[in-house]
Design a protein around this motif. Structure first.
Motif, PDB file in Angstrom:
ATOM      1  N   VAL A 269      -8.315  10.564  -4.894  1.00 41.00           N
ATOM      2  CA  VAL A 269      -8.542   9.493  -3.910  1.00 41.00           C
ATOM      3  C   VAL A 269      -8.032   8.166  -4.466  1.00 41.00           C
ATOM      4  CG1 VAL A 269     -10.323   8.160  -2.710  1.00 41.00           C
ATOM      5  CG2 VAL A 269     -10.464  10.643  -2.769  1.00 41.00           C
ATOM      6  N   VAL A 270      -8.300   7.866  -5.721  1.00 38.60           N
ATOM      7  CA  VAL A 270      -7.848   6.609  -6.336  1.00 38.60           C
ATOM      8  C   VAL A 270      -6.324   6.569  -6.373  1.00 38.60           C
ATOM      9  CG1 VAL A 270      -7.788   5.293  -8.496  1.00 38.60           C
ATOM     10  CG2 VAL A 270      -9.945   6.220  -7.660  1.00 38.60           C
ATOM     11  N   VAL A 271      -5.689   7.665  -6.763  1.00 37.98           N
ATOM     12  CA  VAL A 271      -4.223   7.716  -6.807  1.00 37.98           C
ATOM     13  C   VAL A 271      -3.659   7.547  -5.394  1.00 37.98           C
ATOM     14  CG1 VAL A 271      -2.248   9.232  -7.278  1.00 37.98           C
ATOM     15  CG2 VAL A 271      -4.110   9.047  -8.936  1.00 37.98           C
ATOM     16  N   PHE A 272      -4.275   8.232  -4.424  1.00 36.42           N
ATOM     17  CA  PHE A 272      -3.825   8.115  -3.039  1.00 36.42           C
ATOM     18  C   PHE A 272      -3.937   6.672  -2.545  1.00 36.42           C
ATOM     19  CE2 PHE A 272      -4.796   8.161   1.528  1.00 36.42           C
ATOM     20  CZ  PHE A 272      -3.608   8.690   2.007  1.00 36.42           C
ATOM     21  N   LEU A 273      -5.068   6.021  -2.784  1.00 44.48           N
ATOM     22  CA  LEU A 273      -5.259   4.629  -2.366  1.00 44.48           C
ATOM     23  C   LEU A 273      -4.263   3.705  -3.071  1.00 44.48           C
ATOM     24  CD1 LEU A 273      -9.148   4.343  -2.145  1.00 44.48           C
ATOM     25  CD2 LEU A 273      -7.502   4.399  -0.272  1.00 44.48           C
ATOM     26  N   ALA A 274      -4.004   3.952  -4.336  1.00 43.47           N
ATOM     27  CA  ALA A 274      -3.030   3.140  -5.068  1.00 43.47           C
ATOM     28  C   ALA A 274      -1.642   3.285  -4.455  1.00 43.47           C
ATOM     29  CB  ALA A 274      -3.015   3.535  -6.544  1.00 43.47           C
ATOM     30  N   CYS A 275      -1.291   4.502  -4.062  1.00 41.36           N
ATOM     31  CA  CYS A 275       0.005   4.736  -3.420  1.00 41.36           C
ATOM     32  C   CYS A 275       0.085   4.020  -2.074  1.00 41.36           C
ATOM     33  CB  CYS A 275       0.256   6.233  -3.242  1.00 41.36           C
ATOM     34  SG  CYS A 275       0.584   7.083  -4.796  1.00 41.36           S
ATOM     35  N   VAL A 276      -0.993   4.076  -1.293  1.00 39.18           N
ATOM     36  CA  VAL A 276      -1.034   3.412   0.010  1.00 39.18           C
ATOM     37  C   VAL A 276      -0.901   1.907  -0.164  1.00 39.18           C
ATOM     38  CG1 VAL A 276      -2.509   2.897   1.999  1.00 39.18           C
ATOM     39  CG2 VAL A 276      -2.292   5.248   1.181  1.00 39.18           C
ATOM     40  N   VAL A 277      -1.649   1.331  -1.098  1.00 38.78           N
ATOM     41  CA  VAL A 277      -1.593  -0.115  -1.340  1.00 38.78           C
ATOM     42  C   VAL A 277      -0.194  -0.515  -1.805  1.00 38.78           C
ATOM     43  CG1 VAL A 277      -2.450  -1.959  -2.836  1.00 38.78           C
ATOM     44  CG2 VAL A 277      -4.056  -0.389  -1.751  1.00 38.78           C
ATOM     45  N   THR A 278       0.406   0.262  -2.677  1.00 36.86           N
ATOM     46  CA  THR A 278       1.760  -0.026  -3.156  1.00 36.86           C
ATOM     47  C   THR A 278       2.753   0.037  -2.001  1.00 36.86           C
ATOM     48  OG1 THR A 278       1.220   0.852  -5.337  1.00 36.86           O
ATOM     49  CG2 THR A 278       3.561   0.698  -4.777  1.00 36.86           C
ATOM     50  N   ALA A 279       2.641   1.055  -1.163  1.00 38.18           N
ATOM     51  CA  ALA A 279       3.547   1.199  -0.020  1.00 38.18           C
ATOM     52  C   ALA A 279       3.410   0.008   0.932  1.00 38.18           C
ATOM     53  CB  ALA A 279       3.280   2.504   0.710  1.00 38.18           C
ATOM     54  N   ILE A 280       2.176  -0.400   1.197  1.00 34.75           N
ATOM     55  CA  ILE A 280       1.946  -1.563   2.069  1.00 34.75           C
ATOM     56  C   ILE A 280       2.563  -2.813   1.443  1.00 34.75           C
ATOM     57  CG2 ILE A 280       0.173  -3.106   2.990  1.00 34.75           C
ATOM     58  CD1 ILE A 280      -1.568  -0.591   3.426  1.00 34.75           C
ATOM     59  N   GLY A 281       2.396  -2.980   0.158  1.00 33.63           N
ATOM     60  CA  GLY A 281       2.971  -4.135  -0.533  1.00 33.63           C
ATOM     61  C   GLY A 281       4.487  -4.157  -0.459  1.00 33.63           C
ATOM     62  N   VAL A 282       5.120  -3.010  -0.661  1.00 28.64           N
ATOM     63  CA  VAL A 282       6.583  -2.929  -0.602  1.00 28.64           C
ATOM     64  C   VAL A 282       7.077  -3.224   0.808  1.00 28.64           C
ATOM     65  CG1 VAL A 282       8.552  -1.332  -0.768  1.00 28.64           C
ATOM     66  CG2 VAL A 282       6.836  -1.405  -2.589  1.00 28.64           C
ATOM     67  N   VAL A 283       6.443  -2.635   1.818  1.00 32.74           N
ATOM     68  CA  VAL A 283       6.842  -2.872   3.209  1.00 32.74           C
ATOM     69  C   VAL A 283       6.668  -4.353   3.555  1.00 32.74           C
ATOM     70  CG1 VAL A 283       6.233  -2.395   5.619  1.00 32.74           C
ATOM     71  CG2 VAL A 283       6.456  -0.515   3.989  1.00 32.74           C
ATOM     72  N   SER A 284       5.559  -4.931   3.141  1.00 32.06           N
ATOM     73  CA  SER A 284       5.309  -6.354   3.408  1.00 32.06           C
ATOM     74  C   SER A 284       6.367  -7.227   2.744  1.00 32.06           C
ATOM     75  CB  SER A 284       3.915  -6.728   2.910  1.00 32.06           C
ATOM     76  OG  SER A 284       3.693  -8.097   3.062  1.00 32.06           O
ATOM     77  N   TRP A 285       6.706  -6.916   1.491  1.00 34.77           N
ATOM     78  CA  TRP A 285       7.705  -7.695   0.762  1.00 34.77           C
ATOM     79  C   TRP A 285       9.074  -7.593   1.439  1.00 34.77           C
ATOM     80  CZ3 TRP A 285      11.962  -5.848  -2.167  1.00 34.77           C
ATOM     81  CH2 TRP A 285      12.642  -6.839  -2.860  1.00 34.77           C
ATOM     82  N   VAL A 286       9.466  -6.389   1.856  1.00 38.20           N
ATOM     83  CA  VAL A 286      10.752  -6.189   2.529  1.00 38.20           C
ATOM     84  C   VAL A 286      10.767  -6.933   3.865  1.00 38.20           C
ATOM     85  CG1 VAL A 286      12.235  -4.473   3.654  1.00 38.20           C
ATOM     86  CG2 VAL A 286      11.312  -4.029   1.373  1.00 38.20           C
ATOM     87  N   ALA A 287       9.700  -6.831   4.635  1.00 37.05           N
ATOM     88  CA  ALA A 287       9.627  -7.511   5.926  1.00 37.05           C
ATOM     89  C   ALA A 287       9.714  -9.028   5.742  1.00 37.05           C
ATOM     90  CB  ALA A 287       8.348  -7.136   6.660  1.00 37.05           C
TER      91      ALA A 287
END
Length: 189
Positions: free
Chosen positions: A6-24
């Protein structure tokens, strides 16, 4: 083990959101920069812009600058020139309707303010950012029977800024219907 997954999954989700936000944000910033620098037409001399707006530039005016920006919904014309403050006072008095006063800038914009058609393109600060020494008015040609106002062809925002004691820059910005023909490209000043 489930907690680690669960922690690894949440870390991946947060990282993905951060990358998408940065690109946008990066794409949005690039589009904003492109909008600010795009579509300025060559050939929009001060004399040409003066004729299009119906704003006569006094003979004694110096540091004459102008620009014309085409847009999707509307175009924008810019005109700026410098006069001795006494001449600027007489000029604006002959342009606005008798009994009307230009107002001060009670709510100045932040120093990084950039309208879509910025005077920064002409190497000038934006008049909306000045807190001191600025007077402004909006004028339209409808029934503007003043000595200079009778020449006005389009609605304009007029700014007068005494940037040094005894010296005033006149700024004019006008929104123009896109069916208007932009200036012919020229190398004239």
């Amino acid at each position: 083990m489930a907690v680690v997954v669960v922690v690894v999954f949440l870390a991946c989700v947060v990282t993905a959101i951060g990358v998408v936000s940065w690109v946008a944000d990066d794409v949005s910033s690039d589009l904003t920069d492109q909008e600010m620098t795009c579509c300025w037409e060559d050939g929009a001399t001060p004399a040409w812009m003066s004729d299009q707006l119906g704003i006569r530039i006094p003979e004694g005016a110096s540091d004459r600058r102008s620009g014309y920006k085409t847009g999707q919904r509307y175009d924008t014309g810019l005109l700026a020139f410098v006069l001795p403050s006494e001449d600027a006072e007489r000029y604006t008095g002959r342009l606005i309707r008798s009994g009307t006063e230009m107002i001060g800038n009670l709510h100045p914009e932040e120093k990084d303010y950039q309208p879509a058609a910025a005077f920064g393109h002409l190497g000038l600060p934006e008049p909306e950012t000045f807190a001191q020494g600025l007077r402004k008015a909006s004028l339209c040609p409808d029934d503007l029977a003043s000595p200079e106002g009778k020449y006005l062809q389009r609605c304009v925002d007029l700014f007068a800024h005494e940037f040094t004691p005894g010296t005033t820059r006149i700024y004019v910005r006008s929104t123009i219907e896109p069916s208007f023909t932009p200036p012919a490209a020229s190398k004239a000043p």
